[in-house]
Design a protein around this motif. Sequence first.
Motif, PDB file in Angstrom:
ATOM      1  N   VAL A  19       0.574  -1.027  -0.094  1.00  0.00           N
ATOM      2  CA  VAL A  19       0.388   0.071   0.514  1.00  0.00           C
ATOM      3  C   VAL A  19       1.103   1.470  -0.229  1.00  0.00           C
ATOM      4  CG1 VAL A  19      -2.035   0.969   1.219  1.00  0.00           C
ATOM      5  CG2 VAL A  19      -2.127  -0.965   0.701  1.00  0.00           C
ATOM      6  N   GLU A  20       0.314   2.415  -0.910  1.00  0.00           N
ATOM      7  CA  GLU A  20       1.317   3.545  -0.833  1.00  0.00           C
ATOM      8  C   GLU A  20       1.365   4.776  -0.245  1.00  0.00           C
ATOM      9  OE1 GLU A  20       3.897   4.357  -2.899  1.00  0.00           O
ATOM     10  OE2 GLU A  20       3.521   2.438  -3.601  1.00  0.00           O
ATOM     11  N   MET A  21       1.457   5.221   0.737  1.00  0.00           N
ATOM     12  CA  MET A  21       1.299   5.986   2.114  1.00  0.00           C
ATOM     13  C   MET A  21       1.591   6.970   1.970  1.00  0.00           C
ATOM     14  SD  MET A  21       1.520   5.573   6.390  1.00  0.00           S
ATOM     15  CE  MET A  21       0.855   6.595   7.790  1.00  0.00           C
ATOM     16  N   PRO A  22       1.074   7.667   2.326  1.00  0.00           N
ATOM     17  CA  PRO A  22       1.599   9.534   2.173  1.00  0.00           C
ATOM     18  C   PRO A  22       2.149   9.955   3.223  1.00  0.00           C
ATOM     19  CG  PRO A  22      -0.968   9.304   1.386  1.00  0.00           C
ATOM     20  CD  PRO A  22      -0.732   8.513   1.724  1.00  0.00           C
ATOM     21  N   ARG A  23       3.150  11.009   2.702  1.00  0.00           N
ATOM     22  CA  ARG A  23       4.324  11.221   3.746  1.00  0.00           C
ATOM     23  C   ARG A  23       3.702  11.955   4.722  1.00  0.00           C
ATOM     24  NH1 ARG A  23       9.603  10.294   2.090  1.00  0.00           N
ATOM     25  NH2 ARG A  23      10.078  11.002   4.506  1.00  0.00           N
ATOM     26  N   LEU A  24       2.737  13.081   4.256  1.00  0.00           N
ATOM     27  CA  LEU A  24       2.391  14.603   4.098  1.00  0.00           C
ATOM     28  C   LEU A  24       1.197  14.458   5.342  1.00  0.00           C
ATOM     29  CD1 LEU A  24       2.711  16.604   5.642  1.00  0.00           C
ATOM     30  CD2 LEU A  24       2.598  17.857   3.758  1.00  0.00           C
ATOM     31  N   GLY A  25       0.815  14.751   6.405  1.00  0.00           N
ATOM     32  CA  GLY A  25      -0.992  14.238   6.436  1.00  0.00           C
ATOM     33  C   GLY A  25      -0.888  15.639   7.508  1.00  0.00           C
ATOM     34  N   LEU A  26      -2.692  15.294   7.268  1.00  0.00           N
ATOM     35  CA  LEU A  26      -3.104  16.867   8.711  1.00  0.00           C
ATOM     36  C   LEU A  26      -3.491  16.009   9.704  1.00  0.00           C
ATOM     37  CD1 LEU A  26      -3.879  19.728   9.307  1.00  0.00           C
ATOM     38  CD2 LEU A  26      -6.281  18.482   8.794  1.00  0.00           C
ATOM     39  N   GLY A  27      -2.294  15.780  11.127  1.00  0.00           N
ATOM     40  CA  GLY A  27      -3.035  15.530  12.051  1.00  0.00           C
ATOM     41  C   GLY A  27      -4.018  16.430  12.798  1.00  0.00           C
ATOM     42  N   VAL A  28      -5.151  16.010  13.682  1.00  0.00           N
ATOM     43  CA  VAL A  28      -6.405  16.869  14.598  1.00  0.00           C
ATOM     44  C   VAL A  28      -6.708  16.336  16.154  1.00  0.00           C
ATOM     45  CG1 VAL A  28      -7.633  16.685  12.180  1.00  0.00           C
ATOM     46  CG2 VAL A  28      -7.815  14.460  13.500  1.00  0.00           C
ATOM     47  N   TRP A  29      -5.195  15.952  16.388  1.00  0.00           N
ATOM     48  CA  TRP A  29      -5.031  15.638  17.910  1.00  0.00           C
ATOM     49  C   TRP A  29      -5.318  17.270  18.422  1.00  0.00           C
ATOM     50  CZ3 TRP A  29      -0.283  16.065  21.055  1.00  0.00           C
ATOM     51  CH2 TRP A  29      -0.842  15.351  22.595  1.00  0.00           C
ATOM     52  N   GLN A  30      -6.146  17.453  19.418  1.00  0.00           N
ATOM     53  CA  GLN A  30      -7.260  18.813  20.425  1.00  0.00           C
ATOM     54  C   GLN A  30      -7.480  19.180  19.727  1.00  0.00           C
ATOM     55  OE1 GLN A  30      -2.711  19.069  21.835  1.00  0.00           O
ATOM     56  NE2 GLN A  30      -3.487  18.742  23.635  1.00  0.00           N
ATOM     57  N   ALA A  31      -7.756  18.733  18.002  1.00  0.00           N
ATOM     58  CA  ALA A  31      -8.735  19.867  17.450  1.00  0.00           C
ATOM     59  C   ALA A  31     -10.029  19.986  17.818  1.00  0.00           C
ATOM     60  CB  ALA A  31      -8.709  19.183  15.635  1.00  0.00           C
ATOM     61  N   GLU A  32     -10.612  21.032  18.783  1.00  0.00           N
ATOM     62  CA  GLU A  32     -11.770  20.907  18.507  1.00  0.00           C
ATOM     63  C   GLU A  32     -13.089  20.610  17.712  1.00  0.00           C
ATOM     64  OE1 GLU A  32     -13.139  21.729  21.608  1.00  0.00           O
ATOM     65  OE2 GLU A  32     -11.132  21.752  23.043  1.00  0.00           O
ATOM     66  N   PRO A  33     -13.936  19.788  17.952  1.00  0.00           N
ATOM     67  CA  PRO A  33     -14.633  19.344  16.846  1.00  0.00           C
ATOM     68  C   PRO A  33     -15.008  20.609  16.047  1.00  0.00           C
ATOM     69  CG  PRO A  33     -15.083  18.295  18.954  1.00  0.00           C
ATOM     70  CD  PRO A  33     -14.725  19.412  19.311  1.00  0.00           C
ATOM     71  N   LYS A  34     -15.531  21.994  16.698  1.00  0.00           N
ATOM     72  CA  LYS A  34     -16.025  22.486  15.976  1.00  0.00           C
ATOM     73  C   LYS A  34     -14.589  23.314  15.133  1.00  0.00           C
ATOM     74  CE  LYS A  34     -14.207  26.221  19.011  1.00  0.00           C
ATOM     75  NZ  LYS A  34     -13.016  26.883  18.673  1.00  0.00           N
ATOM     76  N   ASP A  35     -13.552  23.064  15.518  1.00  0.00           N
ATOM     77  CA  ASP A  35     -12.965  23.595  14.537  1.00  0.00           C
ATOM     78  C   ASP A  35     -12.241  22.447  13.775  1.00  0.00           C
ATOM     79  OD1 ASP A  35     -12.434  25.796  15.307  1.00  0.00           O
ATOM     80  OD2 ASP A  35     -10.785  25.070  16.540  1.00  0.00           O
ATOM     81  N   ALA A  36     -12.925  20.682  13.574  1.00  0.00           N
ATOM     82  CA  ALA A  36     -11.884  20.256  12.804  1.00  0.00           C
ATOM     83  C   ALA A  36     -12.534  20.235  11.013  1.00  0.00           C
ATOM     84  CB  ALA A  36     -12.599  18.684  13.802  1.00  0.00           C
ATOM     85  N   VAL A  37     -14.039  20.120  11.529  1.00  0.00           N
ATOM     86  CA  VAL A  37     -14.499  20.178   9.720  1.00  0.00           C
ATOM     87  C   VAL A  37     -13.512  21.150   8.872  1.00  0.00           C
ATOM     88  CG1 VAL A  37     -16.731  21.220   8.732  1.00  0.00           C
ATOM     89  CG2 VAL A  37     -17.102  19.731  10.602  1.00  0.00           C
ATOM     90  N   ASN A  38     -13.493  22.815   9.287  1.00  0.00           N
ATOM     91  CA  ASN A  38     -12.660  23.081   8.052  1.00  0.00           C
ATOM     92  C   ASN A  38     -11.699  23.427   8.435  1.00  0.00           C
ATOM     93  OD1 ASN A  38     -12.886  25.658   6.535  1.00  0.00           O
ATOM     94  ND2 ASN A  38     -11.506  26.460   8.354  1.00  0.00           N
ATOM     95  N   ALA A  39     -10.592  22.685   9.150  1.00  0.00           N
ATOM     96  CA  ALA A  39      -9.873  22.221   8.740  1.00  0.00           C
ATOM     97  C   ALA A  39      -9.033  20.839   7.898  1.00  0.00           C
ATOM     98  CB  ALA A  39      -8.821  21.703  10.653  1.00  0.00           C
ATOM     99  N   VAL A  40     -10.379  20.230   8.396  1.00  0.00           N
ATOM    100  CA  VAL A  40     -10.236  18.939   7.665  1.00  0.00           C
ATOM    101  C   VAL A  40     -10.378  19.472   5.820  1.00  0.00           C
ATOM    102  CG1 VAL A  40     -10.853  16.673   6.730  1.00  0.00           C
ATOM    103  CG2 VAL A  40     -10.426  17.512   9.024  1.00  0.00           C
TER     104      VAL A  40
END
Length: 291
Positions: A19-40
């Motif tokens: 499987v090809e796994m990207p080297r860079l991604g977005l982490g969302v640890w400690q991202a408040e639910p209200k902020d996670a939608v827009n961040a992702v």
Amino acid sequence: MMSKEISGINDTTTLSNGVEMPRLGLGVWQAEPKDAVNAVSSAIQMGYPMIDTAKAYGNEQQVGEGIKQGLAAAGKKRDDLFVTTKLANSDQGYESTLTNFDASLKRLGLDYVDLYLIHWPVAGKWAETWRAFEKIYQDGKARAIGVCNFSEQTMKSLIALSDITPMVDQVEFHPWLQQPSLKKYLADTGIQQEAWSPLGGTGGSLMKEPVIQTIAKKHGKSAAQVLIRWDLQNGLVTIPKSVHPEYIKQNADVYDFSLDDDDMKQLAAMEQSKRTSYWLTSFDWYFGDEK
């Protein structure tokens, strides 16, 4: 496990199962639910190929909504995105793992995940939990399976009891905590190492270190960009976290410079075996090498 030349945000590493796994991604640890939608959603529209979440973060549902919005806005398909989530410690055990995996899929609004991880090696639980992970993988509900925060000894114990070797070990990694013995073991075993807390955790004290500031100034980059680039040049997958679109964009702007040998040596010399997540020490009794 094979990482290709560093060239852009779509760089991948080939996991042991192909499987090809990207080297860079977005982490969302400690991202408040209200902020996670827009961040992702913002990250996907900026070209991020991977999103990393966990049940324990309390934002799987919002991450799922962000994925839906981001893919639609970017004109991309589900298969264009690599999604990781993790099993919560309280959910470990064979049947509980299967039930809670399906619940994660439902919250995310997905038919499968690209990577499913055991969040911590909970003593007395992780062996039977891994058996459930093997079933999830064999049933095609996760394209790859792995663990987080497993030491070299715990990983050896797991492999000895397993039919399928974990494809990824996601651990805390930054200049203050490099775990060179674990890094070598994972590389030798063909297990991809992934860095969580690559920027040194909350507070930004690592990024204020004079060595990092000097290297950043030298290259005309931010301290965060230096740390992310350092991960990539060390052969790791990395998932810096931010909920601010300007920083999400900046964290991906790491492909127009390289750290030279002197930079790499200076950063390596910062090793202190220092965890930035101090709360972990209170859980020492809970995690361990027992089955």
